[in-house]
Write an enzyme that holds these catalytic residues in place. Structure first.
Site, mmCIF file in Angstrom:
data_model
loop_
_atom_site.group_PDB
_atom_site.id
_atom_site.type_symbol
_atom_site.label_atom_id
_atom_site.label_comp_id
_atom_site.label_asym_id
_atom_site.label_seq_id
_atom_site.Cartn_x
_atom_site.Cartn_y
_atom_site.Cartn_z
ATOM 1 C CD GLU A 1 -2.887 -1.416 0.188
ATOM 2 O OE1 GLU A 1 -3.262 -0.230 -0.193
ATOM 3 O OE2 GLU A 1 -3.652 -2.292 0.068
ATOM 4 C CB CYS B 1 -1.551 7.002 0.859
ATOM 5 S SG CYS B 1 -3.241 6.858 1.792
HETATM 6 N N1 NAD Z 1 -1.466 3.093 0.423
HETATM 7 C C1 NAD Z 1 -1.421 3.627 1.380
HETATM 8 O O1 NAD Z 1 -2.734 2.648 1.683
HETATM 9 C C2 NAD Z 1 -0.994 4.070 2.477
HETATM 10 C C3 NAD Z 1 -0.458 4.638 3.144
HETATM 11 C C4 NAD Z 1 0.382 5.692 4.335
HETATM 12 C C5 NAD Z 1 0.926 5.995 3.667
HETATM 13 N N2 NAD Z 1 1.598 5.599 2.249
HETATM 14 C C6 NAD Z 1 2.474 6.435 1.774
HETATM 15 O O2 NAD Z 1 3.523 5.898 2.805
HETATM 16 C C7 NAD Z 1 4.856 7.153 2.767
HETATM 17 C C8 NAD Z 1 4.613 7.727 4.574
HETATM 18 O O3 NAD Z 1 4.951 6.729 5.646
HETATM 19 P P1 NAD Z 1 6.226 6.769 6.462
HETATM 20 O O4 NAD Z 1 7.442 8.153 6.013
HETATM 21 O O5 NAD Z 1 5.729 5.556 6.801
HETATM 22 O O6 NAD Z 1 7.070 5.556 4.793
HETATM 23 P P2 NAD Z 1 8.162 4.341 5.148
HETATM 24 O O7 NAD Z 1 8.315 3.633 4.017
HETATM 25 O O8 NAD Z 1 9.040 5.669 5.706
HETATM 26 O O9 NAD Z 1 8.141 4.033 6.429
HETATM 27 C C9 NAD Z 1 7.121 2.687 6.494
HETATM 28 C C10 NAD Z 1 7.795 1.083 7.702
HETATM 29 O O10 NAD Z 1 8.917 0.955 6.259
HETATM 30 C C11 NAD Z 1 10.102 0.607 7.729
HETATM 31 N N3 NAD Z 1 10.654 0.978 7.070
HETATM 32 C C12 NAD Z 1 11.945 2.227 6.857
HETATM 33 N N4 NAD Z 1 12.377 2.277 6.064
HETATM 34 C C13 NAD Z 1 13.164 0.715 5.635
HETATM 35 C C14 NAD Z 1 14.106 0.009 5.544
HETATM 36 N N5 NAD Z 1 15.014 1.001 4.218
HETATM 37 N N6 NAD Z 1 14.299 -0.809 5.475
HETATM 38 C C15 NAD Z 1 13.135 -1.670 5.914
HETATM 39 N N7 NAD Z 1 11.840 -0.968 6.385
HETATM 40 C C16 NAD Z 1 12.176 0.569 7.025
HETATM 41 C C17 NAD Z 1 9.357 1.909 9.184
HETATM 42 O O11 NAD Z 1 10.370 1.641 10.061
HETATM 43 C C18 NAD Z 1 7.913 1.428 8.489
HETATM 44 O O12 NAD Z 1 7.576 0.949 9.721
HETATM 45 C C19 NAD Z 1 4.157 8.037 1.254
HETATM 46 O O13 NAD Z 1 4.509 7.587 0.471
HETATM 47 C C20 NAD Z 1 2.824 7.844 1.839
HETATM 48 O O14 NAD Z 1 2.059 7.532 0.057
HETATM 49 C C21 NAD Z 1 0.528 4.281 2.156
HETATM 50 C C1 LIG Z 2 -27.079 11.027 5.214
HETATM 51 C C2 LIG Z 2 -27.704 11.012 5.949
HETATM 52 C C3 LIG Z 2 -26.955 10.360 7.935
HETATM 53 C C4 LIG Z 2 -25.560 10.176 6.509
HETATM 54 C C5 LIG Z 2 -24.347 10.846 6.748
HETATM 55 C C6 LIG Z 2 -22.613 10.068 7.129
HETATM 56 C C7 LIG Z 2 -22.902 8.686 6.639
HETATM 57 C C8 LIG Z 2 -21.604 11.197 6.531
HETATM 58 C C9 LIG Z 2 -20.316 10.456 6.946
HETATM 59 C C10 LIG Z 2 -19.597 11.420 6.847
HETATM 60 C C11 LIG Z 2 -18.564 11.163 6.397
HETATM 61 C C12 LIG Z 2 -18.046 9.075 6.099
HETATM 62 C C13 LIG Z 2 -17.249 11.860 6.557
HETATM 63 C C14 LIG Z 2 -15.506 11.330 5.835
HETATM 64 C C15 LIG Z 2 -15.254 10.891 6.507
HETATM 65 C C16 LIG Z 2 -13.501 11.226 6.338
HETATM 66 C C17 LIG Z 2 -13.154 10.444 7.553
HETATM 67 C C18 LIG Z 2 -13.075 9.397 7.861
HETATM 68 C C19 LIG Z 2 -10.816 10.430 6.509
HETATM 69 C C20 LIG Z 2 -11.074 8.959 6.301
HETATM 70 C C21 LIG Z 2 -9.236 9.184 6.482
HETATM 71 C C22 LIG Z 2 -8.660 8.008 5.997
HETATM 72 C C23 LIG Z 2 -9.391 6.600 6.149
HETATM 73 C C24 LIG Z 2 -7.137 8.051 5.720
HETATM 74 C C25 LIG Z 2 -6.635 6.949 5.045
HETATM 75 C C26 LIG Z 2 -5.876 7.199 5.245
HETATM 76 C C27 LIG Z 2 -4.477 6.462 4.109
HETATM 77 C C28 LIG Z 2 -4.900 5.111 3.452
HETATM 78 C C29 LIG Z 2 -3.312 6.815 3.370
HETATM 79 O O1 LIG Z 2 -2.658 7.378 4.202
HETATM 80 C C30 LIG Z 2 -27.303 10.635 8.209
HETATM 81 C C31 LIG Z 2 -27.314 9.466 8.232
HETATM 82 C C32 LIG Z 2 -26.815 11.460 9.535
HETATM 83 C C33 LIG Z 2 -28.689 11.510 8.631
HETATM 84 C C34 LIG Z 2 -29.700 11.163 7.618
HETATM 85 C C35 LIG Z 2 -28.869 10.926 6.384
#
Ligand code: NAD
Ligand SMILES: CC1=C(/C=C/C(C)=C/C=C/C(C)=C/C=C/C=C(C)/C=C/C=C(C)/C=C/C=C(\C)C=O)C(C)(C)CCC1
Length: 531
Positions: free
Chosen positions: A226, A261
């Site tokens: 990811e 991300c």
């Molecule tokens: N797609 C996704 O869900 C998602 C979510 C969060 C972050 N990210 C991406 O991650 C990056 C930022 O996160 P980060 O800085 O924690 O990532 P990172 O790659 O630096 O670190 C992630 C993990 O890898 C380990 N790590 C770091 N260097 C390493 C190495 N040389 N060898 C082995 N393991 C090592 C770290 O300890 C950590 O647990 C961004 O590029 C972001 O877009 C992606």
């Molecule tokens: C429609 C009616 C209602 C329902 C309302 C709802 C369901 C509202 C929902 C709002 C949401 C979901 C807002 C968004 C929130 C954002 C979030 C939680 C962000 C999350 C971030 C994440 C997961 C980040 C991830 C990062 C990654 C993967 C990498 O770095 C009622 C029930 C209120 C009333 C009737 C009508």
């Protein structure tokens, strides 16, 4: 409220890592994880552990990232609890053998009782990033527990308080030895990667993801990656509501202070809209932060000095013009939500992943140009966002790939914990969340069962080979093509028979329904005439 003392960070002793891994493997070999009730108990325990450790987790998130209590609950602790509940609700269904019938199994093989068994992969390693040190570390673990795996968990060392609280919570509350946490940085991760795993689930940068994938390949260990990406947003002339687009995109870069991300790296916007868009961004900023972002308790800080300096360098190196924000404070690790107007794809703001509260605006003349630029900057980003007419949004989705996409908003496709999430190409391999989390740690094992009584029927396979038996089988089972050598569909006798007797349709079910209507109409008509 009583103050919370957070445990001091301590890396796991390197020499203990092989034992931790072999214990987890040994626990898997006891077969206890195959028991669905056992998995449910672990998920229920994790649910209550998250509830009971909530104050420590919230304090740790505040200490590591100055994450607000609101985001700590909404997108971290409660998020994972919701995941536990989802798995508990659906586990019986997910784990059931799937009986295979038509169209996978032809009628001639139906007596073989083909089915797919959902088998746990085994012992897996989950490596987490720093930006959501609870959610992004533990949601894959929920999937692994549900699938029946034992797990070793490696949190990010950049969020040390969270890493220690998670370690205590997991090792106190879940089955000892089946679920362990190894803390540390590169040496500890390398030591972990020297062990044999049945899967490695890695969330983090593409750079480290490459190291992990290379190492895993040595032992043919499957990996989920990811990763990140340079995510574009498209705003066309026909954007239905520019003020809303500005507000929603600003949300994407202020939530967790843009350390997301999937947040947009740059906005490709029709030239004619640039000035108004900037004004709307400023209005949205004022609305969200009436006293300025720095004074707000809602916005997180940059995780550490290295990342602060990385983001600051992107701003310093840019040849563009800052049109909103720009304040930085190294002592506080604060960077203001900042927007830079650029006109060069080689600008630092376009070339690097910001992973912070800064993004670029790149004006374009046409949607064609926007699509060209986006495909040039990063062909396979993690996400994309499009704000245009229905036809333009469809075109953007069609002509550019991405891990996920949201129309008319920032990362809503990634804001619901039960829908599949993952990258494509160099932004990630594999997906998780919802059922996909269960699938990510499951081997789908096809099982057939050949009844003894069928021996005579299936003897064609044995030597000495007999062409007459093979021809007989082929006559019974082979379907003749309805297409010619140019790939064109041939409308033979069968086609016309189906068209006439199917009353113009192609499916048997449709034909049946249409005949029902015809017979019904006829019945009503003749009855009425009779009266
Ligand atoms: N797609 C996704 O869900 C998602 C979510 C969060 C972050 N990210 C991406 O991650 C990056 C930022 O996160 P980060 O800085 O924690 O990532 P990172 O790659 O630096 O670190 C992630 C993990 O890898 C380990 N790590 C770091 N260097 C390493 C190495 N040389 N060898 C082995 N393991 C090592 C770290 O300890 C950590 O647990 C961004 O590029 C972001 O877009 C992606
Ligand atoms: C429609 C009616 C209602 C329902 C309302 C709802 C369901 C509202 C929902 C709002 C949401 C979901 C807002 C968004 C929130 C954002 C979030 C939680 C962000 C999350 C971030 C994440 C997961 C980040 C991830 C990062 C990654 C993967 C990498 O770095 C009622 C029930 C209120 C009333 C009737 C009508």
């Amino acid at each position: 409220m009583a103050s919370i003392t957070l445990p001091e960070y301590q890396a796991t002793a390197l020499e203990s890592i092989p034992k931790i891994a072999s214990t987890a493997r040994g626990q898997f070999r006891t077969h206890k994880t195959k028991n669905i009730e056992w998995r449910k108990v672990q998920l229920r325990k994790l649910y209550w552990a998250l509830e009971d450790y909530k104050p420590q987790l919230v304090a740790a998130l505040a200490s590591d990232l100055r994450k607000s209590k609101f985001e700590s609950l909404f997108t971290e602790v409660d998020w994972v609890k919701k995941d536990c509940m989802f798995m508990l609700d659906h586990l019986d269904n997910f784990t059931k053998d799937q009986k295979l019938g038509a169209p996978d199994v032809p009628l001639t093989f139906s007596m073989m009782n083909f089915r797919v068994r959902k088998e746990p992969l085994g012992t897996v390693l989950v490596i987490g990033p720093y930006n959501y040190p609870v959610q992004l570390l533990l949601c894959p673990v929920v999937g692994a527990i549900a699938a029946g795996c034992t797990v070793v968990i490696k949190p990010s060392e950049l969020t040390p308080a969270c890493a220690m609280v998670v370690k205590e919570m997991i090792e106190k509350c879940l089955d000892p030895g089946s679920f362990s946490v190894v803390n540390g940085s590169i040496p500890e991760t390398n030591a972990l990667m020297n062990e044999k795993w049945d899967k490695v689930f890695f969330t983090g940068s593409a750079q480290v993801g490459t190291i992990i994938a290379k190492k895993a390949a040595e032992t043919l260990t499957p990996v989920v990656l990811e990763l990140g990406g340079k995510n574009p947003a498209f705003i066309t002339k026909n954007c239905p509501n520019l003020a809303l687009a500005a507000r929603r995109l600003l949300w994407g870069k202020t939530h967790n202070n843009g350390q997301v991300c999937m947040s947009q790296n740059y906005v490709l916007i029709d030239k004619s809209l640039v000035d108004t868009f900037i004004e709307f961004l400023k209005l949205a900023y004022k609305d969200m932060f009436p006293r300025g972002a720095k004074a707000s308790d809602d916005i997180s800080r940059i995780v550490n000095k290295r990342h602060f300096l990385r983001i600051k360098k992107m701003l310093d190196d840019s040849k563009g013009k800052i049109v909103m924000g720009g304040e930085v404070d190294e002592d506080e690790l604060y960077i203001e939500p900042t927007v830079v107007l650029v006109n060069d794809v080689k600008d630092s703001m376009m070339e690097e992943e910001s992973f912070g509260p800064v993004f670029a605006i790149y004006p374009v003349n046409t949607l064609d140009e926007a699509l060209n630029v986006a495909n040039l900057v990063h062909r396979t980003p993690l996400s994309l966002y499009t704000f245009g007419s229905k036809a333009e949004n469809e075109r953007v989705i069609n002509e550019m790939t991405s891990g996920g996409a949201t129309i008319n908003d920032s990362f809503f496709h990634g804001s619901v914990n039960t829908v599949p999430f993952g990258g494509v190409g160099d932004s990630g391999w594999g997906a998780y969340r919802g059922k996909a989390s269960f699938d990510a740690f499951t081997h789908f094992r096809t099982i057939a069962e050949t009844p003894s009584w069928a021996e005579k029927l299936i003897r064609v396979r044995y030597m000495p080979y007999d062409f007459s038996a093979l021809n007989f089988l082929n006559r019974l089972t082979e379907k003749s093509p309805n297409f010619d050598r140019n790939g064109k569909v041939v409308k033979g006798l069968g086609y016309w028979i189906m068209l006439i007797f199917g009353l113009g349709g192609k499916s048997a079910k449709g034909a049946f329904l249409r005949w029902l209507v015809v017979v019904g109409a006829h019945f009503i008509y003749t009855n009425r005439l009779g009266r």
